[in-house]
Design a protein around this motif. Sequence first.
Motif: not given
Length: 250
Positions: A32-61
């Motif tokens: 998120a900081r990378l995106v902000e520092q690049a000058g974008f106006a907002g971010v979305t937090v995606g379930s798939h990459p978020l789940a991957d980062s937590l060691g979970r599966s997408d689809g409400e894992g």
Amino acid sequence: MTTLSEKAAAFLELHRPGDPVILPTVWDAWSARLVEQAGFAGVTVGSHPLADSLGRSDGEGMSFAEALGRVREITAAVQIPVSLDIESGYGLEPKQLVDGLIEAGVVGLNIEDTVHSEGGRLREAQEHADFVGALRRSADDAGVHLVVNARTDLFLRGIGADADRLDRAVARLRLAAEAGADVLYPVGFHDPETLRRLCDELPLPVNAVAFPEEGDRGALAAAGVARVSFGPFLQRALTGTATELLERWR
């Protein structure tokens, strides 16, 4: 200090058909900081990459509580608006979802019509609209106009006949619009004619997904798109680059 309500209103104003806001999809405070520092106006937090980062599966894992734990870190790390993909709602009531999002400092949400907690069934069109409506009422009662991005998986999952899928998607998303959605998301990669038709026939700003390394903002703008996100594809592209770097050291 900008209030959450003011931030949500400013976030909604970014959605302009033909002049799409690019909302790179992130999964933690670093991205998120990378995106902000690049000058974008907002971010979305995606379930798939978020789940991957937590060691979970997408689809409400992962649970909603786990998602909120990570998104609190994101909203604390950046000043730009944050929107969270809440999948199909984790089997929770709309008020629980809205209260959690507001407490975490989120100003927008994606809600999809695939019900992961019930075997992946697709919500009926009116059922999905009713859920969208309940989210809108809960947000209004809380005094924050959360930007509701109503998604349908008809294209992504190839549900039903090809011949009338666009018409069914439009009808489904129109109901969501009437129920209080702010943005409509016929998720999938569409040919230019289909995307233009969707933007022309839908009554609200349209979200499109793009590959960050290949997408063309100009083409999406010409089709009438108002919002572009990357789904899991920014994380996937960075994974490819990281893998190449690591291969040098094997």
